[in-house]
Design an enzyme around this catalytic site. Structure first.
Site, PDB file in Angstrom:
ATOM      1  N   ARG A  64       0.802  -1.376  -0.011  1.00 27.79           N
ATOM      2  CA  ARG A  64      -0.098  -0.077   0.025  1.00 27.79           C
ATOM      3  C   ARG A  64       0.849   1.087  -0.056  1.00 27.79           C
ATOM      4  NH1 ARG A  64      -4.277  -2.377  -2.043  1.00 27.79           N
ATOM      5  NH2 ARG A  64      -5.494  -3.507  -0.450  1.00 27.79           N
ATOM      6  N   ASN A  94      -0.196  -1.687  -7.322  1.00 28.40           N
ATOM      7  CA  ASN A  94      -1.278  -0.549  -7.338  1.00 28.40           C
ATOM      8  C   ASN A  94      -1.259   0.450  -6.115  1.00 28.40           C
ATOM      9  OD1 ASN A  94      -1.967  -2.869  -5.726  1.00 28.40           O
ATOM     10  ND2 ASN A  94      -4.042  -2.617  -6.124  1.00 28.40           N
ATOM     11  N   ASP A 304      -2.266 -12.644  -1.414  1.00 25.95           N
ATOM     12  CA  ASP A 304      -3.006 -11.604  -2.191  1.00 25.95           C
ATOM     13  C   ASP A 304      -3.540 -10.539  -0.672  1.00 25.95           C
ATOM     14  OD1 ASP A 304      -4.063  -9.553  -3.701  1.00 25.95           O
ATOM     15  OD2 ASP A 304      -5.897 -10.978  -4.212  1.00 25.95           O
ATOM     16  N   HIS A 308      -7.359  -3.145   4.020  1.00 22.05           N
ATOM     17  CA  HIS A 308      -7.878  -2.123   4.043  1.00 22.05           C
ATOM     18  C   HIS A 308      -8.416  -1.296   5.413  1.00 22.05           C
ATOM     19  CE1 HIS A 308      -8.706  -2.323  -0.259  1.00 22.05           C
ATOM     20  NE2 HIS A 308      -8.867  -3.742  -0.132  1.00 22.05           N
ATOM     21  N   GLY A 323     -10.854  -7.102  -0.788  1.00 18.63           N
ATOM     22  CA  GLY A 323      -9.315  -7.816  -0.456  1.00 18.63           C
ATOM     23  C   GLY A 323      -9.818  -8.047   1.133  1.00 18.63           C
TER      24      GLY A 323
HETATM   25  O1  DOR Z   1      -9.321  -8.286  -3.830  1.00 17.12           O
HETATM   26  C1  DOR Z   1      -8.571  -7.756  -4.152  1.00 17.12           C
HETATM   27  N1  DOR Z   1      -7.855  -6.531  -3.611  1.00 17.12           N
HETATM   28  N2  DOR Z   1      -8.136  -8.097  -5.385  1.00 17.12           N
HETATM   29  C2  DOR Z   1      -7.173  -7.437  -6.064  1.00 17.12           C
HETATM   30  O2  DOR Z   1      -6.881  -7.867  -7.177  1.00 17.12           O
HETATM   31  C3  DOR Z   1      -6.575  -6.219  -5.538  1.00 17.12           C
HETATM   32  C4  DOR Z   1      -6.602  -6.226  -4.025  1.00 17.12           C
HETATM   33  C5  DOR Z   1      -6.415  -4.793  -3.528  1.00 17.12           C
HETATM   34  O3  DOR Z   1      -5.458  -4.069  -4.158  1.00 17.12           O
HETATM   35  O4  DOR Z   1      -7.282  -4.381  -2.796  1.00 17.12           O
HETATM   36 ZN    ZN Z   2      -5.584  -9.203  -8.175  1.00 15.34          ZN
END
Ligand code: DOR
Ligand code: ZN
Length: 424
Positions: A64, A94, A304, A308, A323
């Site tokens: 993040r 990202n 993954d 959040h 996520g």
């Molecule tokens: O659930 C997800 N969250 N899938 C993703 O591909 C991205 C990720 C995120 O960046 O929060």
């Molecule tokens: Zn992804």
């Protein structure tokens, strides 16, 4: 400086080792593995009753930073990694700004340096992950990225994706692809099926993922590039990869604990905590993922890890971000779901979380062979414990596994010879 790890069961799938052995570490490297090693000046770590294995290599993590420090920072994410036994991780691009240029890649590496977690930032495929213009792959490679990805944002433009693959192949970089057709999934919250119908919400169909996997397989075959499918979640998706591998296509794939443990029903119990992209699917899909892990179609288990804030996750299901965090629970969930159920031997689970992901990105990690970095975990594969999100080192508390009883507990995490986490 020597460290002698004495009396543990050493499992190193890469060397085919599974035996009661001592491990001698010197200057951050594995010096020797053997029975009853003598090292009079070494610091002794008694590993009786514990299993020693290579540090976990998690090739799909969202740290993040920069830009979303309220969700996680490199520092808190790396503390979570250490607690989970992860010593090497690939950080997804990202962020804001996206890791689409050497400067942002370097910034993440600089932030990670003091943590002693080996953080490898992946480079974005397109500028700002907008899906329009390719980034400078050669410059990103020179900055140290192990792979390219626009994870989080599916790549829609096939001409662009084909050009990306040709350039990635030229530079010998894999492309990690988040497969879900954007037009079909929009910003929908859940799998399309029984649960979406019950909630009266539009859903993300399985075929949206399977079509992009099929497309990627065709382009990998056409270009000769290495395509790695991120977080595969459907049984048919696994079938497509299985058939492609049988034809000799250079395609690999990963899955996450949530996809071999939970179904879409979890949304009814836990709401936004169970919202993730791709979404949790059906029991038939969970069975298909488990079959893919058992027969070797799936190459790696990743988290993954997608932290959040509590505020974001308290929004209504259609508006909350997707996520779940995973770094501090992945080993226990994999052992509980795959090893203690008898589906996979212990060494195979460990290989899926270390040697295999390391190999597919060409990383010099994931083994306890002499001369290599002394990155390892000591864990109790049998210890039962209850997942408690309030104890996480991660800023993210968004897990659907809070309160779940699991088996397998990390006791020590060692990175380049230094103990970076010790339980309690
Ligand atoms: O659930 C997800 N969250 N899938 C993703 O591909 C991205 C990720 C995120 O960046 O929060
Ligand atoms: Zn992804």
């Amino acid at each position: 400086m020597q460290l002698l790890i004495r009396g543990g069961r050493v499992v190193d799938p890469a060397q085919g080792v599974d035996d009661r052995l001592d491990l001698l570490i010197q200057d951050g490297k594995i010096l020797r593995l053997g029975r009853d090693l003598a090292a009079p000046d070494a610091q002794i770590l008694n590993a009786g009753g514990l299993t020693a294995a290579p540090g976990l290599v998690d090739i799909h993590v969202h740290l993040r930073e920069p830009g979303f420090e309220a969700k996680e920072t490199v520092s808190t994410g790396c503390a979570a990694a250490a607690r989970g036994g992860v010593t090497t991780l690939v950080a997804m691009p990202n962020t804001r700004p996206a890791a689409d240029c050497p400067e942002v890649v370097q910034l993440v590496r600089d932030k990670a340096a003091p943590t002693r977690i080996n953080v490898l930032p992946a480079g974005a495929v397109t500028l700002g992950q907008k899906g329009e213009q390719l980034t400078d792959f050669a410059a990103l490679k020179a900055a140290g990225v192990p792979a390219l990805t626009d994870d989080g944002v599916p790549i829609q433009n096939l001409a662009l994706l084909r050009r990306a693959l040709l350039e990635a192949k030229r530079l010998n970089l894999p492309l990690l692809d988040h497969c879900e057709d954007r037009d079909m999934v929009q910003n929908y919250a859940v799998n399309e099926g029984a649960v979406s119908r019950r909630l009266g919400l539009p859903g993300r169909p399985a075929v949206a993922e399977e079509l992009q996997i099929m497309r990627d397989v065709m382009l990998a075959e056409d270009t000769g590039a290495h395509v790695h499918i991120c977080h595969i979640s459907t049984a048919k998706g696994v079938d497509i990869v299985r058939q492609a591998k049988a034809r000799g296509v250079h395609v690999t794939c990963e899955t996450c604990p949530q996809y071999f443990t939970l179904t879409e029903d979890e949304i009814l119990r836990q709401g936004t905590m169970a919202r993730v992209n791709p979404p949790l699917r059906t029991q038939a899909d969970v069975d298909g993922i488990r079959a893919g892990l058992a027969d070797g179609t799936i190459d790696a288990i990743v988290t993954d890890h997608a932290p959040h804030t509590a505020g974001e996750k308290s929004k209504p299901l259609p508006d909350a971000p997707s996520g779940m965090v995973g770094l501090e629970t992945s080993l226990a969930l994999a052992l509980t779901g795959l090893y203690h159920t008898g589906l996979l031997p212990l060494a195979r689970v460990l290989a899926l979380m270390s040697a295999s992901p390391a190999a597919l990105l060409g990383l010099d990690k994931g083994t306890l062979a002499a001369g290599r970095d002394a990155d390892l975990i000591l864990f109790d594969p049998d210890q039962e414990w209850i997942i408690d999100k309030t104890k996480f080192a991660s800023k993210g508390r968004n897990t659907p596994f809070h309160g779940r009883t699991v088996r397998g507990r990390v006791k020590y995490t060692i990175s380049r010879g230094t103990i970076i986490y010790q339980e309690g």
